[in-house]
Design a protein around this motif. Structure first.
Motif, short mmCIF file in Angstrom:
data_model
loop_
_atom_site.label_atom_id
_atom_site.label_comp_id
_atom_site.label_asym_id
_atom_site.label_seq_id
_atom_site.Cartn_x
_atom_site.Cartn_y
_atom_site.Cartn_z
N ILE A 77 1.66 2.77 -5.40
CA ILE A 77 1.80 1.58 -6.02
C ILE A 77 3.39 0.91 -6.10
O ILE A 77 3.37 -0.08 -5.83
CB ILE A 77 0.93 1.70 -7.25
CG1 ILE A 77 0.91 -0.01 -7.86
CG2 ILE A 77 1.86 2.32 -8.33
CD1 ILE A 77 0.00 0.08 -9.11
N THR A 78 4.23 2.00 -6.32
CA THR A 78 5.48 1.49 -6.24
C THR A 78 6.17 1.22 -4.90
O THR A 78 7.10 0.45 -4.94
CB THR A 78 6.53 2.50 -7.01
OG1 THR A 78 6.29 3.90 -6.41
CG2 THR A 78 5.97 2.52 -8.58
N LYS A 79 5.54 1.95 -4.11
CA LYS A 79 5.90 1.74 -2.57
C LYS A 79 5.29 0.67 -1.62
O LYS A 79 6.00 -0.13 -0.82
CB LYS A 79 6.02 3.25 -1.72
CG LYS A 79 6.71 4.10 -2.34
CD LYS A 79 8.03 4.46 -1.84
CE LYS A 79 8.80 5.75 -2.59
NZ LYS A 79 9.88 5.71 -2.65
N ASP A 80 4.19 0.46 -2.17
CA ASP A 80 3.24 -0.48 -1.12
C ASP A 80 2.78 -1.49 -1.77
O ASP A 80 3.02 -2.86 -1.55
CB ASP A 80 1.95 0.22 -0.38
CG ASP A 80 2.29 1.39 0.17
OD1 ASP A 80 3.57 1.30 1.02
OD2 ASP A 80 1.70 2.24 0.37
N ILE A 81 2.47 -1.51 -3.02
CA ILE A 81 1.50 -2.56 -3.81
C ILE A 81 2.54 -3.57 -4.31
O ILE A 81 2.65 -4.88 -4.25
CB ILE A 81 0.55 -2.12 -4.95
CG1 ILE A 81 -0.45 -1.07 -4.14
CG2 ILE A 81 -0.24 -3.42 -5.52
CD1 ILE A 81 -1.64 -1.72 -3.34
#
Length: 129
Positions: A40-44
């Motif tokens: 979530i923190t790297k992609d989304i």
């Protein structure tokens, strides 16, 4: 996306919350990435921030607001979607994973009525058991 928006609205979240659009888009991204871990923190968050001309920090905050509102106002439905009793408020990642799994499974059930086939999906990286 229509089904995602329908589920989010049934949980009491409307377009007055910026997180309404972020959650819907994050759920859609998660469904598209089924079988892969949710980062979530790297992609989304970065993808949503670019799409909506915001920052990752704002996206995270606005999704957290949506989770808080659902937890405080519609916990029963949140537990229905999760499929088990929740002892604590879900994290953003858990919330998105629960919604993605729920939306995907309800869509599969509708498709299976017409096709007669079933399939199993593993949403890795989430909290569903």
């Amino acid at each position: 996306m229509r089904e995602i928006f329908r589920v989010v609205r049934h949980m009491g979240i409307t377009a007055k919350y910026k997180g309404y659009y972020y959650v819907a888009e994050a759920v859609n991204m998660t469904i598209e990435q089924q079988g892969k871990p949710i980062r979530i923190t790297k992609d989304i968050y970065p993808r949503l921030a670019r799409k909506f001309k915001s920052t990752s920090v704002n996206v995270e905050h606005d999704i957290r607001t949506v989770v808080n509102v659902c937890w405080l106002t519609n916990r029963k439905m949140l537990e229905e979607i999760a499929g088990y009793p929740l002892r604590y408020k879900p994290t953003n990642s858990e919330f998105i994973d629960m919604l993605a799994y729920y939306v995907f499974q309800t869509g599969e059930e509708k498709r299976n009525i017409f096709t007669g086939y079933g399939s199993q999906v593993d949403f890795c990286g989430g909290s569903l058991q």
